[in-house]
Design a protein around this motif. Structure first.
Motif, PDB file in Angstrom:
ATOM      1  N   TYR A  46       0.842  -1.198   0.000  1.00  0.00           N
ATOM      2  CA  TYR A  46       0.000   0.000   0.000  1.00  0.00           C
ATOM      3  C   TYR A  46       0.882   1.255   0.000  1.00  0.00           C
ATOM      4  N   LEU A  47       0.799   2.008  -1.088  1.00  0.00           N
ATOM      5  CA  LEU A  47       1.619   3.221  -1.204  1.00  0.00           C
ATOM      6  C   LEU A  47       0.769   4.472  -1.146  1.00  0.00           C
ATOM      7  N   GLU A  48       1.354   5.519  -0.566  1.00  0.00           N
ATOM      8  CA  GLU A  48       0.811   6.853  -0.737  1.00  0.00           C
ATOM      9  C   GLU A  48       1.958   7.659  -1.341  1.00  0.00           C
ATOM     10  N   THR A  49       1.749   8.210  -2.531  1.00  0.00           N
ATOM     11  CA  THR A  49       2.808   8.972  -3.190  1.00  0.00           C
ATOM     12  C   THR A  49       2.215  10.066  -4.052  1.00  0.00           C
ATOM     13  N   PRO A  50       2.579  11.337  -3.869  1.00  0.00           N
ATOM     14  CA  PRO A  50       3.417  11.858  -2.792  1.00  0.00           C
ATOM     15  C   PRO A  50       2.744  11.622  -1.445  1.00  0.00           C
ATOM     16  N   ALA A  51       3.597  11.461  -0.402  1.00  0.00           N
ATOM     17  CA  ALA A  51       3.061  11.106   0.912  1.00  0.00           C
ATOM     18  C   ALA A  51       2.907  12.330   1.794  1.00  0.00           C
ATOM     19  N   ASN A  52       1.997  12.223   2.712  1.00  0.00           N
ATOM     20  CA  ASN A  52       1.551  13.273   3.595  1.00  0.00           C
ATOM     21  C   ASN A  52       2.346  13.270   4.890  1.00  0.00           C
ATOM     22  N   PRO A  53       2.892  14.367   5.373  1.00  0.00           N
ATOM     23  CA  PRO A  53       3.047  15.652   4.690  1.00  0.00           C
ATOM     24  C   PRO A  53       4.478  15.880   4.211  1.00  0.00           C
ATOM     25  N   THR A  54       5.281  14.801   4.195  1.00  0.00           N
ATOM     26  CA  THR A  54       6.713  14.968   3.923  1.00  0.00           C
ATOM     27  C   THR A  54       7.008  15.197   2.445  1.00  0.00           C
ATOM     28  N   MET A  55       6.038  14.859   1.559  1.00  0.00           N
ATOM     29  CA  MET A  55       6.209  14.982   0.114  1.00  0.00           C
ATOM     30  C   MET A  55       7.286  14.035  -0.431  1.00  0.00           C
ATOM     31  N   LYS A  56       7.459  12.896   0.264  1.00  0.00           N
ATOM     32  CA  LYS A  56       8.333  11.846  -0.271  1.00  0.00           C
ATOM     33  C   LYS A  56       7.556  11.092  -1.338  1.00  0.00           C
ATOM     34  N   LEU A  57       8.238  10.580  -2.349  1.00  0.00           N
ATOM     35  CA  LEU A  57       7.584   9.794  -3.391  1.00  0.00           C
ATOM     36  C   LEU A  57       7.963   8.328  -3.247  1.00  0.00           C
ATOM     37  N   ALA A  58       7.164   7.461  -3.872  1.00  0.00           N
ATOM     38  CA  ALA A  58       7.528   6.049  -3.992  1.00  0.00           C
ATOM     39  C   ALA A  58       7.493   5.710  -5.478  1.00  0.00           C
TER      40      ALA A  58
END
Ligand SMILES: *Cc1c(COP(=O)(O)O)cnc(C)c1O
Length: 400
Positions: free
Chosen positions: A148-160
């Motif tokens: 399960y990915l969140e990209t961009p991720a909250n709230p760091t703005m890291k991508l996968a």
């Protein structure tokens, strides 16, 4: 069709009865059968028509089909909220003894529902930094059934890396599920990159006007739809027709809003990185973002969310919040109006500092959800609010 045309016309599969251009709100809980045989055929699925709004409704289906078209999916389902979309997918696949590998800084309630509710039913979850594919591989177990990915991720703005994660998930017989809320289907289409299921909070960019909640699930192939739709019907996280109509209306301007807000975000990110009160800026559109190249490869633009570090930590962050005038101090994102929040004193204030920091939520982090206003007004507002935080930053420096 290209994306903006799809956003405006994808509900066209709805068959207009009177030549109406807008999809009507079919505010009916139930649908009459012409006779007993037709009723039987509808339940058997051999006659198209509708039965009951929890199972399907023309306005709701028009929205689900439009979002599916934008995501290049085979089928879409609209849900009452984003959390209903996420939990419906989990309910369809998790059981005693299953395991999920997820992004460590996912939307808080997504992590909580896995760590509390699903853990109670005997399904486990491991959260890793999914910006690093090696950490996903290392966390996979024989019983892992969802990555399960969140990209961009909250709230760091890291991508996968969606394609990389899909390869790992599929090699282990697991599904790749992506929460595409932060980007929206206008900016990123995970199914094209190998994901199996996309979930959305339509509350955010898809609706875009901060006036309704809603969610959506889009799947790559019909088999997945047949696995998930009965769960949605039974657990009842269905969308309401009036809600669907509002979100359809918002969806038609998604391309305009997404373009405008991401242009504004780029201008503001460049401005913020030169501001003396800002110690760091995380925005995938900046060359120094560690995954800038990945963002260029898997997104059509860089989105409208920015995270910054304000010098002076907690007190300076609060002072900035108390001085914004154009920005609204509120959680959520993706609306036409710009919002700002300070997780350490607001959304995540309940967590101990060590736990917050482990998830990348430092005391100085301010999250900015950029909207569609004139960028000059937004820039001037951030500038004066940051300058107003200077006394708090000086006190913090003196105490250190
Ligand atoms: C808001 C949000 C959700 C939850 O959506 P609701 O509509 O509030 O239930 C899920 N994921 C992300 C990334 C979100 O921002």
């Amino acid at each position: 069709m290209k994306k903006a045309t799809t956003a405006i016309h994808a509900h066209g599969k709805h068959h207009a009865q009177y030549g109406e251009v807008s999809v009507p709100i079919y505010q009916s809980s139930t649908f009459a059968f012409e006779n007993a045989d037709q009723g039987a055929e509808r339940f058997a699925g051999t006659s198209p028509g509708y039965i009951y709004t929890r199972l399907g409704n023309p306005t709701v289906n028009a929205l689900a089909d439009a979002i599916a078209a934008l995501e290049n999916g085979s089928h879409g389902m609209a849900t009452s909220t984003g959390m209903a979309a996420i939990t419906t997918v989990f309910l369809a696949y998790l059981q005693q003894g299953t395991h999920v590998v997820g992004t460590d800084c996912v939307y808080g309630p997504t992590r909580t529902v896995l760590e509390t509710s699903f853990a109670r039913f005997g399904s486990e979850a491991t959260f890793v930094d999914t910006a690093d594919l090696a950490q996903i591989s290392a966390a996979m177990r024989t019983n892992t059934c969802i990555v399960y990915l969140e990209t961009p991720a909250n709230p760091t703005m890291k991508l996968a890396d969606i394609a990389g994660a899909a390869a790992i998930a599929h090699a282990h017989g697991a599904l790749l599920v992506v929460d595409n809320t932060f980007a929206s289907p206008y900016i990123q289409r995970p199914l094209d990159l190998g994901a199996d299921i996309v979930v959305h909070s339509c509350t955010k960019l898809i609706n875009g006007h901060s006036d309704v909640v809603g969610g959506a699930i889009v799947v790559r192939e019909e088999k997945l739809y047949r696995q998930i739709k009965p769960t949605l019907n039974l657990f009842g996280g269905t969308m309401d027709p009036h809600q669907a109509w509002l979100i359809l209306r918002g969806l038609q301007t998604l391309p305009l809003r997404a373009e405008r807000s991401q242009q504004n975000a780029m201008t503001l990110a460049r401005f913020l990185r030169t501001h003396p009160m800002v110690s760091w800026v995380s925005y995938p559109g900046l060359e120094e973002h560690p995954q800038h190249e990945l963002a260029k490869a898997q997104m059509d633009g860089f989105g409208s969310m920015i995270a910054i570090g304000v010098k002076g930590g907690m007190e300076a962050g609060k002072a900035m919040m108390n001085n914004v005038k154009v920005f609204t101090l509120a959680v959520s994102l993706g609306g036409v109006e710009s919002l700002i929040e300070h997780p350490a004193s607001m959304t995540h204030a309940g967590l101990p500092r060590a736990e917050r920091e482990a998830a990348g939520l430092t005391d100085d982090l301010v999250r900015i959800a950029v909207g569609c206003e004139d960028v000059e007004d937004l820039r001037a507002d951030l500038d004066q609010a940051l300058n107003a935080a200077r006394p708090a930053a000086l006190v913090a420096a003196a105490e250190r």
